[in-house]
Design a protein around this motif. Structure first.
Motif, mmCIF file in Angstrom:
data_model
loop_
_atom_site.group_PDB
_atom_site.id
_atom_site.type_symbol
_atom_site.label_atom_id
_atom_site.label_comp_id
_atom_site.label_asym_id
_atom_site.label_seq_id
_atom_site.Cartn_x
_atom_site.Cartn_y
_atom_site.Cartn_z
ATOM 1 N N GLN A 79 0.850 -1.190 0.000
ATOM 2 C CA GLN A 79 0.000 0.000 0.000
ATOM 3 C C GLN A 79 0.889 1.245 0.000
ATOM 4 O OE1 GLN A 79 -2.510 -0.377 3.440
ATOM 5 N NE2 GLN A 79 -3.831 -1.934 2.493
ATOM 6 N N VAL A 80 0.673 2.124 -0.981
ATOM 7 C CA VAL A 80 1.469 3.341 -1.130
ATOM 8 C C VAL A 80 0.541 4.544 -0.982
ATOM 9 C CG1 VAL A 80 3.199 4.523 -2.527
ATOM 10 C CG2 VAL A 80 2.828 2.065 -2.814
ATOM 11 N N SER A 81 0.962 5.508 -0.172
ATOM 12 C CA SER A 81 0.129 6.691 0.029
ATOM 13 C C SER A 81 1.009 7.927 0.139
ATOM 14 C CB SER A 81 -0.735 6.552 1.299
ATOM 15 O OG SER A 81 0.083 6.459 2.448
ATOM 16 N N SER A 82 0.428 9.052 -0.202
ATOM 17 C CA SER A 82 1.100 10.353 -0.033
ATOM 18 C C SER A 82 0.083 11.340 0.521
ATOM 19 C CB SER A 82 1.658 10.859 -1.371
ATOM 20 O OG SER A 82 0.604 11.085 -2.294
ATOM 21 N N ARG A 83 0.576 12.292 1.312
ATOM 22 C CA ARG A 83 -0.319 13.293 1.902
ATOM 23 C C ARG A 83 0.518 14.457 2.427
ATOM 24 N NH1 ARG A 83 -1.135 13.251 7.611
ATOM 25 N NH2 ARG A 83 0.272 11.798 8.684
ATOM 26 N N THR A 84 -0.183 15.532 2.754
ATOM 27 C CA THR A 84 0.432 16.681 3.413
ATOM 28 C C THR A 84 0.006 16.678 4.870
ATOM 29 O OG1 THR A 84 0.428 17.997 1.387
ATOM 30 C CG2 THR A 84 0.651 19.186 3.462
ATOM 31 N N ARG A 85 0.956 16.663 5.777
ATOM 32 C CA ARG A 85 0.645 16.605 7.200
ATOM 33 C C ARG A 85 0.176 17.973 7.699
ATOM 34 N NH1 ARG A 85 5.425 13.503 10.251
ATOM 35 N NH2 ARG A 85 6.099 15.668 10.439
ATOM 36 N N GLN A 86 -0.338 17.980 8.927
ATOM 37 C CA GLN A 86 -0.833 19.227 9.501
ATOM 38 C C GLN A 86 0.271 20.265 9.688
ATOM 39 O OE1 GLN A 86 -2.937 18.271 13.091
ATOM 40 N NE2 GLN A 86 -4.705 17.410 12.014
ATOM 41 N N ASP A 87 1.507 19.805 9.887
ATOM 42 C CA ASP A 87 2.615 20.742 10.052
ATOM 43 C C ASP A 87 3.168 21.250 8.730
ATOM 44 O OD1 ASP A 87 3.824 18.464 9.143
ATOM 45 O OD2 ASP A 87 5.149 18.182 10.854
ATOM 46 N N GLY A 88 2.531 20.854 7.601
ATOM 47 C CA GLY A 88 2.944 21.342 6.293
ATOM 48 C C GLY A 88 3.980 20.477 5.589
ATOM 49 N N ARG A 89 4.489 19.445 6.239
ATOM 50 C CA ARG A 89 5.488 18.584 5.617
ATOM 51 C C ARG A 89 4.808 17.555 4.718
ATOM 52 N NH1 ARG A 89 10.516 18.910 7.968
ATOM 53 N NH2 ARG A 89 11.075 16.781 7.414
ATOM 54 N N ALA A 90 5.506 17.217 3.626
ATOM 55 C CA ALA A 90 5.010 16.193 2.709
ATOM 56 C C ALA A 90 5.443 14.818 3.185
ATOM 57 C CB ALA A 90 5.529 16.454 1.296
ATOM 58 N N GLU A 91 4.560 13.839 3.014
ATOM 59 C CA GLU A 91 4.823 12.505 3.541
ATOM 60 C C GLU A 91 4.471 11.440 2.513
ATOM 61 O OE1 GLU A 91 3.764 11.183 7.750
ATOM 62 O OE2 GLU A 91 2.254 10.126 6.564
ATOM 63 N N VAL A 92 5.335 10.447 2.409
ATOM 64 C CA VAL A 92 5.077 9.248 1.614
ATOM 65 C C VAL A 92 5.200 8.042 2.541
ATOM 66 C CG1 VAL A 92 5.851 7.788 -0.284
ATOM 67 C CG2 VAL A 92 5.899 10.262 -0.534
ATOM 68 N N GLU A 93 4.204 7.170 2.501
ATOM 69 C CA GLU A 93 4.213 5.988 3.362
ATOM 70 C C GLU A 93 3.984 4.748 2.514
ATOM 71 O OE1 GLU A 93 2.308 5.517 7.572
ATOM 72 O OE2 GLU A 93 0.865 4.707 6.122
ATOM 73 N N VAL A 94 4.795 3.743 2.743
ATOM 74 C CA VAL A 94 4.667 2.461 2.043
ATOM 75 C C VAL A 94 4.541 1.366 3.091
ATOM 76 C CG1 VAL A 94 5.758 0.827 0.472
ATOM 77 C CG2 VAL A 94 5.992 3.277 0.054
ATOM 78 N N ARG A 95 3.420 0.655 3.041
ATOM 79 C CA ARG A 95 3.166 -0.465 3.951
ATOM 80 C C ARG A 95 3.097 -1.733 3.122
ATOM 81 N NH1 ARG A 95 -1.689 -0.512 5.819
ATOM 82 N NH2 ARG A 95 -1.280 -1.338 7.900
ATOM 83 N N ASN A 96 3.704 -2.793 3.628
ATOM 84 C CA ASN A 96 3.681 -4.048 2.879
ATOM 85 C C ASN A 96 3.629 -5.235 3.831
ATOM 86 O OD1 ASN A 96 6.768 -3.191 3.085
ATOM 87 N ND2 ASN A 96 6.696 -5.432 3.018
ATOM 88 N N SER A 97 3.033 -6.299 3.332
ATOM 89 C CA SER A 97 3.093 -7.564 4.054
ATOM 90 C C SER A 97 4.467 -8.175 3.840
ATOM 91 C CB SER A 97 1.994 -8.512 3.561
ATOM 92 O OG SER A 97 2.161 -8.753 2.164
ATOM 93 N N GLY A 98 4.749 -9.268 4.530
ATOM 94 C CA GLY A 98 6.047 -9.896 4.363
ATOM 95 C C GLY A 98 6.453 -10.668 5.593
ATOM 96 N N PRO A 99 7.693 -11.120 5.620
ATOM 97 C CA PRO A 99 8.181 -11.853 6.783
ATOM 98 C C PRO A 99 8.245 -10.953 8.017
ATOM 99 C CG PRO A 99 9.985 -11.363 5.288
ATOM 100 C CD PRO A 99 8.728 -10.988 4.572
ATOM 101 N N VAL A 100 8.236 -11.572 9.169
ATOM 102 C CA VAL A 100 8.299 -10.830 10.425
ATOM 103 C C VAL A 100 9.679 -10.201 10.567
ATOM 104 C CG1 VAL A 100 8.149 -10.996 12.932
ATOM 105 C CG2 VAL A 100 6.590 -12.325 11.495
ATOM 106 N N VAL A 101 9.696 -8.917 10.913
ATOM 107 C CA VAL A 101 10.944 -8.176 11.079
ATOM 108 C C VAL A 101 11.107 -7.838 12.556
ATOM 109 C CG1 VAL A 101 12.277 -6.146 10.411
ATOM 110 C CG2 VAL A 101 10.702 -7.202 8.774
ATOM 111 N N PRO A 102 12.152 -8.327 13.212
ATOM 112 C CA PRO A 102 12.370 -7.957 14.619
ATOM 113 C C PRO A 102 12.620 -6.456 14.735
ATOM 114 C CG PRO A 102 13.713 -9.856 13.999
ATOM 115 C CD PRO A 102 13.148 -9.297 12.730
ATOM 116 N N PRO A 103 12.092 -5.805 15.773
ATOM 117 C CA PRO A 103 12.285 -4.345 15.908
ATOM 118 C C PRO A 103 13.754 -3.931 15.938
ATOM 119 C CG PRO A 103 10.566 -5.118 17.402
ATOM 120 C CD PRO A 103 11.196 -6.344 16.817
ATOM 121 N N TYR A 104 14.623 -4.752 16.534
ATOM 122 C CA TYR A 104 16.021 -4.367 16.633
ATOM 123 C C TYR A 104 16.762 -4.475 15.302
ATOM 124 C CZ TYR A 104 16.454 -9.471 17.037
ATOM 125 O OH TYR A 104 16.363 -10.821 16.820
ATOM 126 N N GLU A 105 16.129 -5.069 14.287
ATOM 127 C CA GLU A 105 16.767 -5.193 12.974
ATOM 128 C C GLU A 105 16.389 -4.058 12.027
ATOM 129 O OE1 GLU A 105 18.840 -7.242 11.587
ATOM 130 O OE2 GLU A 105 18.886 -9.118 12.722
#
Length: 381
Positions: free
Chosen positions: A295-321
């Motif tokens: 899932q790919v999305s783009s938007r303008t945040r409330q503070d005026g900064r531009a943001e791109v977010e990419v979410r994907n399924s996949g293998p489990v990723v440990p937080p420390y990695e």
């Protein structure tokens, strides 16, 4: 609350002046009191003058002591009231003068700070500017000269790096191009056997991986060293363009890609920003599971900064990695081999491009597997 060095020096000057003034007033009052008491004692020992009339010694002494008390009170009023007002006025003037003097003394330091800030925030990462401070040969000039020497060394180092990247690009790509041509020539000969063709396909695949690796290294180096042109770029257009480019690759991998491209104006190098989003989406497709999604999305945040977010399924990723994945040649599990999935430079390039534009890239593991990678950039002015 942040107090500047100029303000601290002014407070020190003013405090020292006030303390010295109070000490001076105290010493003056003590000397005056001593002088006044000594005069009364002299009169008491010498007796009453002959022309004192009907006044006897005790009466005259009492009158002198009353006069002493009156004079002491008048002295206290004069010293602590009028002197205090005068001290406050002169102290304020001294503080103002100290502020001006401190500002003049610290002006070279402000020049050093301003130069360092301009170099740090320059769009083209220029290191050609110098302070070149003119003035007395003191500690401040030593600091400015040391700063100039440091910047000069960094400038030579970065110039050498750019020349190395340019030379390496030519020296590494030339044999790869020549090797590809020779392999393709051998494969397409009429007398080529099936074994030769199969070997040629394997060599071409290895050659292609090496080309991707070299291209990624050159892009990584260029994004870290220079950003010469900035134009208005809507990240929504970039997201739509990139998802369309990678649609065929996603279909072959069995990955469903969806987008939510809302307006997100920014400024920067359009090609680098396109490569950044391309790497994000490509990373989500290649490092996924069968039947997964991106899932790919783009938007303008409330503070005026531009943001791109990419979410994907996949293998489990440990937080420390997670943070290690932004380092060059790092993959999940510590694998450092160049594989068909990529050269291990995708997220490194993403973060380098984001920082070159004054932004940042960050990632978080998803529950159930996969990643959420977010890039924020300064909005368009």
């Amino acid at each position: 609350m942040r107090i500047t060095l100029q303000a601290r020096l002014t407070l020190i000057y003013g405090s020292l002046f006030l303390v010295a003034g109070l000490v001076l007033l105290g010493v003056t009052y003590a000397l005056f009191t001593q002088r006044l008491t000594g005069g009364v004692k002299i009169l008491a020992t010498t007796g009453v003058p002959a022309n004192a009339g009907a006044l006897n010694g005790d009466t005259a002494e009492k009158m002198m002591r009353d006069e002493q008390a009156r004079m002491r009170e008048a002295a206290m009023t004069s010293l602590f009231t009028q002197g205090g007002v005068a001290l406050a006025v002169v102290g304020g003037a001294a503080a103002g003068f100290g502020w001006l003097v401190a500002g003049r003394v610290l002006a070279p330091l402000h020049r050093v700070t301003d130069t360092a800030r301009r170099i740090a925030t320059a769009a083209d990462r220029s290191l050609h500017e110098r302070i070149a401070l003119q003035g007395p040969n003191d500690e401040v000039k030593d600091l400015a000269e040391a700063f100039d020497a440091m910047v000069e060394q960094l400038d030579r180092s970065f110039d050498g790096q750019q020349r190395f990247v340019a030379n390496a690009s030519h020296e590494l790509r030339t044999p790869l191009t020549l090797g590809r041509a020779l392999v393709e020539l051998a494969m397409h000969r009429r007398s080529a056997s099936d074994d030769v063709k199969q070997l040629g396909e394997s060599l071409l695949e290895i050659n292609s991986r090496h080309e991707r690796l070299i291209g990624g290294l050159l892009l990584l180096a260029s994004s870290e060293t220079s950003l010469t042109d900035r134009v208005p770029v809507d990240l929504a257009d970039v997201v739509s363009h990139v998802t369309g480019q990678l649609e065929l690759e996603a279909e072959k991998a069995g990955i469903k890609v969806s987008e939510s491209a809302r307006e997100a104006p920014a400024e920067g190098n359009a090609l680098l920003l396109e490569r950044m989003v391309h790497n994000l989406v490509e990373n989500g497709i290649r490092h996924n599971v069968e039947g997964g999604w991106v899932q790919v999305s783009s938007r303008t945040r409330q503070d005026g900064r531009a943001e791109v977010e990419v979410r994907n399924s996949g293998p489990v990723v440990p937080p420390y990695e997670v943070q290690a994945l932004f380092e060059p040649f790092r993959r999940l599990g510590g694998d450092r081999l160049v594989t068909a999935a990529g050269a291990g430079l995708g997220l490194s390039i993403v973060r380098s491009v984001a920082r070159a534009h004054g932004g940042e890239a960050d990632a978080h593991p998803r529950d159930g597997g996969g990643l959420t990678v977010t890039v924020t950039l300064p909005g368009s002015r």
